[in-house]
Each structure stands twice: as C-alpha cells, then as structure tokens.
Design a protein around this motif. Structure first.
Motif, PDB file in Angstrom:
ATOM      1  N   THR A 144      -0.906  -0.086  -6.359  1.00  0.00           N
ATOM      2  CA  THR A 144       0.340   0.516  -6.365  1.00  0.00           C
ATOM      3  C   THR A 144       1.259  -0.623  -5.938  1.00  0.00           C
ATOM      4  OG1 THR A 144      -0.412   2.613  -5.349  1.00  0.00           O
ATOM      5  CG2 THR A 144       2.003   1.874  -4.782  1.00  0.00           C
ATOM      6  N   SER A 158       2.753   5.811  -3.322  1.00  0.00           N
ATOM      7  CA  SER A 158       1.678   6.380  -4.031  1.00  0.00           C
ATOM      8  C   SER A 158       1.874   7.857  -4.232  1.00  0.00           C
ATOM      9  CB  SER A 158       0.639   6.314  -3.155  1.00  0.00           C
ATOM     10  OG  SER A 158      -0.013   5.016  -3.137  1.00  0.00           O
ATOM     11  N   ASP A 198      -1.039   8.838 -10.560  1.00  0.00           N
ATOM     12  CA  ASP A 198      -1.927   8.507  -9.707  1.00  0.00           C
ATOM     13  C   ASP A 198      -3.283   9.596  -9.892  1.00  0.00           C
ATOM     14  OD1 ASP A 198      -3.899   7.941  -7.474  1.00  0.00           O
ATOM     15  OD2 ASP A 198      -1.990   7.034  -6.561  1.00  0.00           O
ATOM     16  N   GLU A 244      -2.811   4.902 -12.154  1.00  0.00           N
ATOM     17  CA  GLU A 244      -3.828   4.445 -11.122  1.00  0.00           C
ATOM     18  C   GLU A 244      -4.849   5.421 -11.400  1.00  0.00           C
ATOM     19  OE1 GLU A 244      -2.641   3.603  -7.156  1.00  0.00           O
ATOM     20  OE2 GLU A 244      -0.519   3.457  -7.854  1.00  0.00           O
TER      21      GLU A 244
HETATM   22 MG    MG Z   1      -2.295   3.521  -4.883  1.00  0.00          MG
END
Ligand code: MG
Ligand code: ADP
Length: 144
Positions: free
Chosen positions: A41, A60, A80, A107
């Motif tokens: 992040t 996040s 994410d 991510e």
């Molecule tokens: Mg992260």
C-alpha cells in the motif's frame, strides 16, 4: 528487465512507486506481491502521488475491493485481493473492463488466475526491521 531497490523506510518504498508513475499510461497494470506489512500500500501511495493524486486518498481498500482515485494525470484503480479467496469472485470484479481506463494497481496479485499481459510485477520482500527489497520486473521503461 528486472530491477531491485533496497529501501529503508516507508517513504523510500513510496518513492519507488512515485518514480514508476511517469512510465505508466492508461491500461498499465501493476501487480503487487508481498506479505502483509511488506509495503504494497505504501508503494501504491507513492504511485498515486506520482500520477498527481493526493496520497492521503490511498488507504487499504478494506470494504470496497476496488477504489478509484481521480484528479491525477490518469485515474488510478487500487485493487486489494487480500480478502478474496474464491477465484470466481475475482473474475466477477471485472478487472478486464476497468484496466483499460487508467492505471490499475493490484495488491495480492498472486491470487489472480492469469496475470494481465504486459503487467509490471512489483515484489516486496521484508528484510530485517524497516529494510525492504523491492523488485520491479516486466516493463521496458522502468525508472532508473
Ligand atoms: Mg495493503
Ligand atoms: P501492505 O500493503 O504490504 O500490507 P503497508 O504498506 O500497508 O503494507 O504497510 C507497510 C508497513 O511497514 C507500514 O507500517 C510502514 O510504515 C512499515 N515500513 C517500515 N519500513 C518500510 C519500508 N522500507 N517500506 C515500506 N513500508 C515500511
């Protein structure tokens, strides 16, 4: 092409993301792999800044799986996959559709069944303390 950079702080990892930003165009995909707390992040925050987006916007994406940050040179889609384990749910995100409109940073990209073509890989490894090894590969235009 592969490039490894050792960073000693969150800011230095963000700086690597910031340096990558000018090489990206709409349709660029950045795949981030690394353990929890590695600095994925942090890297995306620098990437956002490099695209002209206010870095405070980047958190996040806990509840929303995809966040779009506008206001920069190009939109940044921040994905994410941490909480997604069912590959079908990942397919349902429609990543193929969004990735054409902006830069997409993902991510936990190892959860993707197939890596998008031409994506840039960013692997972050936690060394001792605040030391991280950031390895970029896949782009012919990596920052020097
Ligand atoms: Mg992260
Ligand atoms: P991830 O998204 O990979 O789970 P984060 O970027 O959210 O990780 O968090 C990384 C954490 O590690 C932050 O608390 C940050 O301050 C800390 N940190 C310490 N050293 C570094 C470094 N060299 N690069 C990135 N983060 C670092």
């Amino acid at each position: 092409m592969t490039k490894t950079i050792t960073t000693q702080s969150e800011k230095e990892t963000a700086d690597v993301g910031r340096a990558l930003a000018p090489t990206l165009t709409a349709g660029s995909v950045v795949l981030l792999v690394g353990d929890l707390g590695a600095g994925k992040t942090a890297f995306v925050r620098g990437l956002a800044e490099g695209l002209g987006i206010h870095p405070d916007e980047v958190s996040s994406p806990t509840f929303t799986l995809i966040q779009e940050y506008r206001g920069g040179r190009i939109s940044l889609f921040h994905v994410d996959l941490y909480r997604l384990d069912d590959p079908r749910e990942i397919d349902d995100l429609g990543l193929d559709e969004i990735t054409v409109d902006g830069v997409t940073a993902i991510e936990w990209a190892e959860k993707l069944r197939e890596a998008p073509r031409g994506a840039i890989d960013v692997r972050i490894e936690h060394r001792d303390g605040d030391v991280r090894e950031v390895t970029l590969s896949g782009s012919s235009a990596l920052p020097s």
